[in-house]
Design a protein around this motif. Structure first.
Motif, PDB file in Angstrom:
ATOM      1  N   VAL A 119       0.838  -1.003   0.038  1.00  0.00           N
ATOM      2  CA  VAL A 119      -0.145   0.074  -0.070  1.00  0.00           C
ATOM      3  C   VAL A 119       0.859   1.157   0.036  1.00  0.00           C
ATOM      4  CG1 VAL A 119      -1.636   1.182   1.279  1.00  0.00           C
ATOM      5  CG2 VAL A 119      -1.776  -1.129   1.388  1.00  0.00           C
ATOM      6  N   VAL A 120       0.639   2.127  -1.022  1.00  0.00           N
ATOM      7  CA  VAL A 120       1.718   3.405  -1.333  1.00  0.00           C
ATOM      8  C   VAL A 120       0.752   4.507  -0.672  1.00  0.00           C
ATOM      9  CG1 VAL A 120       2.948   4.887  -2.762  1.00  0.00           C
ATOM     10  CG2 VAL A 120       3.021   2.288  -3.126  1.00  0.00           C
ATOM     11  N   VAL A 121       1.439   5.166   0.298  1.00  0.00           N
ATOM     12  CA  VAL A 121       0.666   6.273   0.899  1.00  0.00           C
ATOM     13  C   VAL A 121       1.540   7.412   0.646  1.00  0.00           C
ATOM     14  CG1 VAL A 121      -0.323   7.376   2.767  1.00  0.00           C
ATOM     15  CG2 VAL A 121      -0.643   4.912   2.363  1.00  0.00           C
ATOM     16  N   LYS A 122       2.733   7.756   1.285  1.00  0.00           N
ATOM     17  CA  LYS A 122       3.404   8.740   1.265  1.00  0.00           C
ATOM     18  C   LYS A 122       4.742   8.665   0.202  1.00  0.00           C
ATOM     19  CE  LYS A 122       5.781  12.011   4.314  1.00  0.00           C
ATOM     20  NZ  LYS A 122       6.361  12.110   5.682  1.00  0.00           N
ATOM     21  N   SER A 123       5.087   7.603   0.048  1.00  0.00           N
ATOM     22  CA  SER A 123       6.415   7.452  -1.004  1.00  0.00           C
ATOM     23  C   SER A 123       6.170   6.051  -1.545  1.00  0.00           C
ATOM     24  CB  SER A 123       7.751   7.335  -0.258  1.00  0.00           C
ATOM     25  OG  SER A 123       8.007   6.399   0.838  1.00  0.00           O
ATOM     26  N   ASP A 124       6.579   6.181  -2.775  1.00  0.00           N
ATOM     27  CA  ASP A 124       6.484   4.894  -3.698  1.00  0.00           C
ATOM     28  C   ASP A 124       7.425   3.944  -3.381  1.00  0.00           C
ATOM     29  OD1 ASP A 124       5.453   3.405  -5.585  1.00  0.00           O
ATOM     30  OD2 ASP A 124       5.438   4.841  -7.232  1.00  0.00           O
ATOM     31  N   LEU A 125       7.226   2.784  -4.072  1.00  0.00           N
ATOM     32  CA  LEU A 125       8.461   1.590  -3.834  1.00  0.00           C
ATOM     33  C   LEU A 125       9.716   1.767  -4.303  1.00  0.00           C
ATOM     34  CD1 LEU A 125       5.863  -1.547  -4.611  1.00  0.00           C
ATOM     35  CD2 LEU A 125       6.274  -0.425  -2.366  1.00  0.00           C
ATOM     36  N   THR A 126      10.734   1.478  -3.741  1.00  0.00           N
ATOM     37  CA  THR A 126      11.979   1.787  -4.281  1.00  0.00           C
ATOM     38  C   THR A 126      12.452   0.851  -5.237  1.00  0.00           C
ATOM     39  OG1 THR A 126      13.202   0.680  -2.487  1.00  0.00           O
ATOM     40  CG2 THR A 126      12.689   3.136  -2.191  1.00  0.00           C
ATOM     41  N   LYS A 127      13.370   0.891  -6.171  1.00  0.00           N
ATOM     42  CA  LYS A 127      14.196   0.081  -6.989  1.00  0.00           C
ATOM     43  C   LYS A 127      14.548  -1.073  -6.087  1.00  0.00           C
ATOM     44  CE  LYS A 127      14.464   3.032 -10.958  1.00  0.00           C
ATOM     45  NZ  LYS A 127      15.426   3.420 -11.851  1.00  0.00           N
ATOM     46  N   GLU A 128      15.140  -0.698  -5.143  1.00  0.00           N
ATOM     47  CA  GLU A 128      15.839  -1.803  -4.340  1.00  0.00           C
ATOM     48  C   GLU A 128      14.791  -2.845  -3.705  1.00  0.00           C
ATOM     49  OE1 GLU A 128      18.412   1.777  -4.860  1.00  0.00           O
ATOM     50  OE2 GLU A 128      16.542   1.422  -4.062  1.00  0.00           O
ATOM     51  N   LEU A 139       0.931  -6.595  -5.702  1.00  0.00           N
ATOM     52  CA  LEU A 139      -0.083  -5.914  -5.945  1.00  0.00           C
ATOM     53  C   LEU A 139      -0.066  -4.632  -5.333  1.00  0.00           C
ATOM     54  CD1 LEU A 139      -2.791  -6.449  -7.630  1.00  0.00           C
ATOM     55  CD2 LEU A 139      -3.756  -6.739  -5.365  1.00  0.00           C
ATOM     56  N   ARG A 140       0.142  -3.353  -6.331  1.00  0.00           N
ATOM     57  CA  ARG A 140       0.370  -2.080  -5.836  1.00  0.00           C
ATOM     58  C   ARG A 140      -0.827  -1.420  -5.548  1.00  0.00           C
ATOM     59  NH1 ARG A 140       0.915   2.677  -8.253  1.00  0.00           N
ATOM     60  NH2 ARG A 140       2.407   4.163  -7.152  1.00  0.00           N
ATOM     61  N   ILE A 141      -1.242  -0.832  -4.425  1.00  0.00           N
ATOM     62  CA  ILE A 141      -2.350  -0.241  -4.165  1.00  0.00           C
ATOM     63  C   ILE A 141      -1.978   1.275  -3.883  1.00  0.00           C
ATOM     64  CG2 ILE A 141      -4.640   0.189  -2.706  1.00  0.00           C
ATOM     65  CD1 ILE A 141      -4.297  -2.900  -2.245  1.00  0.00           C
ATOM     66  N   ASP A 142      -2.373   2.247  -4.661  1.00  0.00           N
ATOM     67  CA  ASP A 142      -2.083   3.523  -4.778  1.00  0.00           C
ATOM     68  C   ASP A 142      -2.892   4.618  -4.019  1.00  0.00           C
ATOM     69  OD1 ASP A 142      -0.725   5.980  -5.043  1.00  0.00           O
ATOM     70  OD2 ASP A 142      -1.143   6.040  -7.047  1.00  0.00           O
ATOM     71  N   LEU A 143      -2.503   5.018  -2.846  1.00  0.00           N
ATOM     72  CA  LEU A 143      -3.388   5.899  -2.028  1.00  0.00           C
ATOM     73  C   LEU A 143      -2.657   7.212  -1.886  1.00  0.00           C
ATOM     74  CD1 LEU A 143      -4.793   3.447   0.869  1.00  0.00           C
ATOM     75  CD2 LEU A 143      -5.747   4.212  -1.467  1.00  0.00           C
ATOM     76  N   GLU A 144      -1.620   7.300  -2.636  1.00  0.00           N
ATOM     77  CA  GLU A 144      -0.738   8.443  -2.488  1.00  0.00           C
ATOM     78  C   GLU A 144      -1.317  10.061  -2.642  1.00  0.00           C
ATOM     79  OE1 GLU A 144       3.870   9.281  -3.592  1.00  0.00           O
ATOM     80  OE2 GLU A 144       2.850   8.004  -4.753  1.00  0.00           O
ATOM     81  N   ASN A 145      -2.145  10.050  -3.100  1.00  0.00           N
ATOM     82  CA  ASN A 145      -2.970  11.424  -3.723  1.00  0.00           C
ATOM     83  C   ASN A 145      -4.117  11.809  -2.829  1.00  0.00           C
ATOM     84  OD1 ASN A 145      -4.851   9.640  -4.782  1.00  0.00           O
ATOM     85  ND2 ASN A 145      -4.739  10.329  -6.705  1.00  0.00           N
ATOM     86  N   LEU A 146      -4.617  11.042  -1.851  1.00  0.00           N
ATOM     87  CA  LEU A 146      -5.438  11.366  -0.900  1.00  0.00           C
ATOM     88  C   LEU A 146      -5.005  12.465  -0.059  1.00  0.00           C
ATOM     89  CD1 LEU A 146      -7.021   7.852   0.392  1.00  0.00           C
ATOM     90  CD2 LEU A 146      -8.121   9.408  -1.373  1.00  0.00           C
ATOM     91  N   LYS A 147      -5.696  13.440   0.326  1.00  0.00           N
ATOM     92  CA  LYS A 147      -5.497  14.440   1.035  1.00  0.00           C
ATOM     93  C   LYS A 147      -5.756  13.875   2.503  1.00  0.00           C
ATOM     94  CE  LYS A 147      -6.830  18.178  -1.874  1.00  0.00           C
ATOM     95  NZ  LYS A 147      -7.971  19.275  -2.199  1.00  0.00           N
ATOM     96  N   ILE A 148      -4.652  14.390   3.391  1.00  0.00           N
ATOM     97  CA  ILE A 148      -4.870  14.022   4.709  1.00  0.00           C
ATOM     98  C   ILE A 148      -5.860  14.399   5.556  1.00  0.00           C
ATOM     99  CG2 ILE A 148      -3.008  13.585   6.955  1.00  0.00           C
ATOM    100  CD1 ILE A 148      -2.594  12.082   4.309  1.00  0.00           C
ATOM    101  N   ASN A 149      -6.563  15.394   5.074  1.00  0.00           N
ATOM    102  CA  ASN A 149      -7.708  15.934   5.988  1.00  0.00           C
ATOM    103  C   ASN A 149      -9.076  15.045   5.878  1.00  0.00           C
ATOM    104  OD1 ASN A 149      -8.780  16.555   3.471  1.00  0.00           O
ATOM    105  ND2 ASN A 149      -8.632  18.698   3.835  1.00  0.00           N
ATOM    106  N   PHE A 150      -8.926  14.302   4.714  1.00  0.00           N
ATOM    107  CA  PHE A 150     -10.011  13.055   4.345  1.00  0.00           C
ATOM    108  C   PHE A 150     -11.234  13.508   4.369  1.00  0.00           C
ATOM    109  CE2 PHE A 150      -6.575  11.049   7.428  1.00  0.00           C
ATOM    110  CZ  PHE A 150      -5.938  10.385   6.381  1.00  0.00           C
TER     111      PHE A 150
END
Length: 235
Positions: A119-128, A139-150
């Motif tokens: 689950v990706v929230v703040k930073s994406d998966l690194t190549k390492e 399976l990558r789940i992208d929640l990175e662009n959600l505003k933190i005030n919800f």
């Protein structure tokens, strides 16, 4: 300003509870973040907006709350969209190491056994990290662009984002990435003795060829000059 959460963990029912289901004065709500788990209290502001907030100061953030809540949603359900297909999954595991990495969750489906979930929230998966987990489907789940005030976020909407939103869910097939730089260096060191042995051998034959070629070239040039002088009748 304290973060306002739309979802909390209910310690009696052992499940996530939406803010619309909450009751004032109930002391059974906790932060879903396993590193926090401090009490949350239900409030309603002067605009009528309902929310949970920490009863006392806490170190967790909106990002950690969102990440932990998403993982619990995966644990509470049994279907997820994979490449546009709604797939049943079982055997959800968390905190299980894969080599030196610990994915957010691991599930089994009919097509994919030991499918890793990140689950990706703040930073994406690194190549390492991707290289370390390269032997597995991810399976990558992208929640990175959600505003933190919800704002306007609730349990149903977040569940749809985590499990069914094809724009946020993507499959990274196994063996997509090459070896890590450290692995490549080790492999090169295994063959370093060949390089060290080849250098003097190639140098010897290279010089021998050059000297032979140079001598043959000089002999031909001398013979050509002699013939030229004879034709000019200098002798």
């Amino acid at each position: 300003m304290a973060v306002q959460y739309p979802i909390a963990w209910h310690t009696i029912d052992n499940c996530l509870v939406d803010v619309d289901e909450a009751k004032r004065g109930v002391a059974d709500y906790r932060c879903p973040d396993p590193d926090c788990e401090k009490p949350l209290i239900f409030k309603r502001n002067y605009k009528g907006t309902k929310y949970f907030t920490h009863k006392v100061a806490a170190t967790c953030t909106g990002e950690t709350w969102l990440h932990s809540t998403a993982i619990i949603i995966i644990q509470e359900n049994s279907y997820i969209m994979i490449n546009g297909t709604n797939c049943n999954y079982t055997n959800v595991r968390t905190k299980q190491p894969i080599g030196k990495r610990i994915p957010d969750a691991i599930i089994d489906t009919d097509k994919y056994l030991d499918l890793l979930i990140e689950v990706v929230v703040k930073s994406d998966l690194t190549k390492e990290k991707l290289a370390d987990l390269d032997a597995h489907n991810i399976l990558r789940i992208d929640l990175e662009n959600l505003k933190i005030n919800f704002k306007n976020l609730n349990k149903e909407k977040l569940t749809n984002m985590v499990l069914y939103d094809t724009g946020r869910i993507s499959l990274i097939p196994a063996c997509t990435y090459t070896a890590t730089p450290a692995q490549t260096t080790d492999e090169l060191e295994d063959y370093s003795w060949i390089v060290l042995l080849a250098i003097p051998i190639l140098t010897y034959f290279g010089l021998k060829y050059y000297n032979g070629h140079s001598t043959e070239y000089n002999q031909k040039r001398t013979k050509k000059l002699v013939n030229h002088i004879r034709r000019k009748q200098y002798w």
